[in-house]
Enzyme design. Structure first.
Site, short mmCIF file in Angstrom:
data_model
loop_
_atom_site.label_atom_id
_atom_site.label_comp_id
_atom_site.label_asym_id
_atom_site.label_seq_id
_atom_site.Cartn_x
_atom_site.Cartn_y
_atom_site.Cartn_z
N LYS A 44 -5.18 -0.52 -1.81
CA LYS A 44 -4.28 0.11 -2.78
C LYS A 44 -4.77 -0.06 -4.22
CE LYS A 44 -0.24 0.64 0.04
NZ LYS A 44 1.10 0.21 0.41
N ARG A 83 -0.41 -4.46 7.35
CA ARG A 83 -0.76 -3.07 7.68
C ARG A 83 -2.08 -2.76 7.00
NH1 ARG A 83 -0.19 1.92 5.38
NH2 ARG A 83 0.41 3.64 6.74
#
Ligand code: HH2
Length: 267
Positions: free
Chosen positions: A205, A239
């Site tokens: 991210k 995740r």
């Protein structure tokens, strides 16, 4: 360990790579061989600014892969969707859990999940993917995320979703600045006190790009550091895109934390 399988043309790090069924299946097999305990199948990108897709388009993409995936894979499958109509169909097709990045905003979602006796990941997001990174603001990010997750967990329980099938997720990168993301990760022990397993998604991210000055393809080491730290601070499920490296990092962090492998599974 949750492995990400995006059958989208536009996901921020792997868009377009797994839109063909064969490529998606092969990738799922590789993630399972590398140690994924759950595959999270997504057909609508939630990256900042992403174009929403219709329920029909999302379902077309999901159902094309879901049936062969369920036939082929021995691990549970969650589907990353916020639409109850999509959730109802994929649960009917046999998936095991719904990963809802809007934490039950769709008023019919909780009932659909409860009826199927499925798992539910409830994630915090401020705004929508289109707007969420436009100057997100909180008085107290940790308290606001905690209260929101608590309220949505109550909603899930009231609708009849089993307590042991609920996971909570503070939603790293969803309507948060770098400092908000760091504060939330630092506060995982406090969020864990809500009494539900925590799922954390940091993989590749942009906050990692801000910290390391790396493009999305070079955020592997940053991802691993965030995975290990999250596990150490209380995450039950992480995740990730690159399962193999995250499995090693998780094993080490989990052992230091003194946890048992397999805790917090969706089944
Ligand atoms: N992050 C993304 C998507 N779904 N679900 C949960 N529960 N937690 C997350 O942090 C999370 C999520 C974004 O990552 P990715 O799927 O790689 O990208 P895209 O949304 O562009 O498909």
């Amino acid at each position: 360990m949750m492995g990400i399988l995006n059958v989208t043309p536009d996901s921020f790090s792997d868009g377009g790579r797994y839109t063909q069924v064969d490529a998606a299946l092969e990738h799922a097999r590789q993630m399972i061989a590398a140690g994924a305990d759950i595959i999270d199948l997504g057909a609508e990108s939630t990256r900042p600014g992403a174009r929403p897709v219709s329920a029909a388009e999302e379902l077309d993409r999901l159902l094309a892969i879901l049936e062969p995936l369920l036939a082929d894979c021995e691990v549970p499958i969650s589907v990353d969707t916020s639409k109850s109509q999509v959730a109802a169909e994929v649960l009917r097709a046999g998936c095991h859990a719904i990963n809802d990045v809007t934490a039950l905003d769709d008023p019919a979602m909780a009932g659909v999940i409860a009826e199927a006796n499925a798992g539910a990941v409830l994630m915090h997001m401020r705004g929508t993917p289109r707007t969420m990174q436009a100057a997100p603001h909180y008085q107290d990010v940790v308290a606001e995320v905690r209260d929101h997750l608590c309220e949505r967990a109550e909603r899930a329980l009231c609708a009849g979703i089993s307590r042991e099938r609920i996971l909570l997720d503070p939603g790293i990168g969803f309507g948060k600045t770098l400092e908000h993301n760091l504060e939330l990760l630092r506060s995982l022990p406090e969020l864990a006190q809500l009494g539900f397993p925590l799922l954390i998604g940091t993989s590749r991210k942009s906050f990692l790009g801000a910290l390391t000055n790396r493009d999305v393809g070079d955020r592997g080491p940053g991802t691993i550091a965030s995975v290990a730290t999250s596990v150490l601070l209380g995450a039950a499920v992480v995740r990730v895109h690159d399962v193999a490296s995250a499995v090693d990092a998780t094993r080490v962090a989990w052992a230091i934390r003194g946890g048992r492998l397999g805790e917090g599974s969706l089944e």
